[in-house]
Design a protein around this motif. Structure first.
Motif, PDB file in Angstrom:
ATOM      1  N   ALA A 179       0.827  -1.209   0.071  1.00  0.00           N
ATOM      2  CA  ALA A 179       0.078  -0.218  -0.094  1.00  0.00           C
ATOM      3  C   ALA A 179       0.942   1.396  -0.005  1.00  0.00           C
ATOM      4  N   ILE A 180       0.400   2.098  -0.757  1.00  0.00           N
ATOM      5  CA  ILE A 180       1.293   3.351  -0.924  1.00  0.00           C
ATOM      6  C   ILE A 180       1.085   4.175   0.490  1.00  0.00           C
ATOM      7  N   GLY A 181       2.196   4.500   1.147  1.00  0.00           N
ATOM      8  CA  GLY A 181       2.131   5.385   2.379  1.00  0.00           C
ATOM      9  C   GLY A 181       1.907   4.524   3.429  1.00  0.00           C
ATOM     10  N   LYS A 182       2.060   3.325   3.642  1.00  0.00           N
ATOM     11  CA  LYS A 182       1.832   2.355   4.740  1.00  0.00           C
ATOM     12  C   LYS A 182       2.823   1.487   4.825  1.00  0.00           C
ATOM     13  N   LEU A 183       3.573   1.081   5.915  1.00  0.00           N
ATOM     14  CA  LEU A 183       4.315  -0.370   6.060  1.00  0.00           C
ATOM     15  C   LEU A 183       3.720  -1.332   6.781  1.00  0.00           C
ATOM     16  N   SER A 184       3.680  -2.520   6.753  1.00  0.00           N
ATOM     17  CA  SER A 184       3.371  -3.565   7.493  1.00  0.00           C
ATOM     18  C   SER A 184       4.258  -4.307   8.434  1.00  0.00           C
ATOM     19  N   TYR A 185       4.579  -3.631   9.523  1.00  0.00           N
ATOM     20  CA  TYR A 185       5.802  -3.943  10.418  1.00  0.00           C
ATOM     21  C   TYR A 185       5.673  -5.221  11.170  1.00  0.00           C
TER      22      TYR A 185
END
Length: 460
Positions: A179-185
């Motif tokens: 997703a643009i602008g989000k990271l799945s940490y």
């Protein structure tokens, strides 16, 4: 410290350790499978390229070869036709296990595309093999939907990191590309472990199997960073972002046009194959087909024709847009490196440095992954050149807009404050809006994806 607080801290760390210990063997197995698949891919593409360049008459068979692959997918691969976008959709909303036949089908399809002269890459194949092989573990391990989501992301990271020899970039790519602008940490540890194991396994195979070794790129002279250097890198980044946007839009336009006029998907590669074949023999050159690695390497050391980037852009969009199997990233490396080389005629920076900046930055704009693209530049070119590339990657990411090569990628946070209405939508929906295209059904051969869920139910 109160006794209950101490117990809570200890309990938290114990749960973290338990979870990490559980994922270590799983991510390691994912990395081993993806690394072996990437080694197989690299060796097969080296062989295919050598055979094609030695027997150029094979390019005359590109159209029927594309039809054969299309027919193969129609008969046996309808459920995996979505490719990378199918994988991203499963990460967003885990539902069913990706069929294992995705791996042999995409390996064979990519090999045929390269053998007969399509302009495609290899990252798409590596992502599909890594994720589809990883997903075969979800059933025996009885993973929950959130755990399966992490497993798929680890497969993406392992595939990307191993096929390019850039494990740090691969690890972050798996959590950044969704997703643009989000990271799945939540998947960061499995993704890192799988990417590094995958890279080690591919390097292990390179000792014994010809054609597996990764290409080495040398930037050469890198001037000290100054205010002028920052400004010049940003200016170059604008050009790289616009090139990335042009590639994405042209590919989607060709795909849309092919679907509009050719209803049967197995016939679309025939049209693309005929166009590419005619163009190759009209130009009398094969410099715009296949991976184009020799031209990429040349862009770091010699002045090239300033239109090379446009030639590769058109050839690749025609190949991908009409359904040939492979990927877009290595062609994007080509487009970026040759565009950077061309910009050295206008900007007072070394041609090799601009080639390295474009190599990473056009990919950053087209994939909307500025962090992993920066890490890729650092791993391939070193920290000093990576600093210039970082500026170019960020600017390219911004100027490519809400376009991209992955239709199932979603707008998590808009790049622009005035376009927050696009948040939660997939790039496919935005592309269809721009093209005025009707909706398509899930699992179709098209690279665009179905209507996304509302943002409240979207998982990033």
């Amino acid at each position: 410290m109160p006794e209950n607080t101490s117990r809570n801290l200890f309990s938290e760390q114990l749960h973290i350790l338990k979870d990490l210990v559980r994922w270590i063997p799983i991510a390691s197995v994912v990395g081993m499978m993806a690394g072996t698949a990437s080694a197989t891919l690299l060796a097969s593409l080296t062989w295919a390229t050598n055979i094609r360049e030695s027997h150029r008459w094979l390019i005359l068979l590109l159209a029927p070869a594309g039809w054969a692959v299309g027919l193969l997918y129609k008969l046996f691969g309808k459920s995996v036709e979505g490719g990378n976008n199918l994988i991203l959709e499963e990460v967003h909303d885990p539902r069913t296990t990706i069929p294992a036949r995705m791996t042999p089908l995409i390996l064979l399809g990519t090999f045929i595309s390269h053998l007969f002269g399509a302009s495609v890459g290899r990252e798409g194949t590596a992502i599909q093999t890594g994720a589809s092989l990883a997903d075969q573990l979800s059933g025996p391990l009885r993973l929950t939907s959130p755990e399966r989501r992490i497993l798929l992301m680890a497969g993406i990271s392992a595939g990307f990191g191993s096929v390019f020899g850039t494990p740090m970039a691969g690890a972050v790519f798996g959590i950044e590309v969704l997703a643009i602008g989000k990271l799945s940490y939540d998947a960061i540890a499995p993704c890192f472990l799988a990417a590094f194991v995958g890279d080690l396994v591919t390097r292990f195979w390179a000792r014994f199997v010809p054609g597996v070794a990764h290409t080495h790129y040398v930037v050469g002279d890198v001037p000290a960073m100054t205010v002028q250097g920052i400004v010049l890198a940003a200016i170059a980044g604008v050009a790289f972002g616009l090139a990335a946007m042009a590639f994405s839009r042209l590919t989607h336009f060709i795909s849309h046009t092919a679907r509009r006029f050719i209803s049967r998907p197995e016939f679309r590669p025939i049209a693309g194959g005929l166009v590419v074949t005619a163009a190759v023999f009209a130009l009398g050159s094969t410099r715009y087909i296949g991976l184009g690695v020799p031209i990429i390497v040349d862009a770091f050391h010699n002045k090239l024709p300033p239109y090379d980037f446009a030639g590769k852009l058109i050839f690749t969009a025609a190949s991908i847009g009409t359904g040939f199997k492979g990927g877009e990233v290595t062609p994007l490396f080509y487009i970026g490196a040759t565009l950077g080389n061309a910009l050295s005629r206008l900007l007072p920076l070394p041609a090799g440095l601009l080639a390295g900046m474009g190599f990473a930055a056009v990919f950053a704009g087209a994939a909307n992954t500025p962090i992993s693209s920066t890490l890729l530049a650092v791993e391939l070119f070193g920290g000093e050149a990576g600093a210039y590339a970082a500026i170019a990657c960020v600017v390219s990411y911004l100027f490519s807009g809400h376009t991209g090569i992955y239709g199932s990628q979603r707008v998590g946070r808009s790049k622009f404050g005035r376009q927050q209405s696009e948040e939660g939508q997939s790039l496919a929906m935005l592309a269809k809006r721009d093209l005025g295209e009707g909706l398509i059904t899930p699992g179709s051969d098209a690279s665009l994806t179905p209507t996304p869920e509302p943002e409240s139910s979207t998982r990033f």
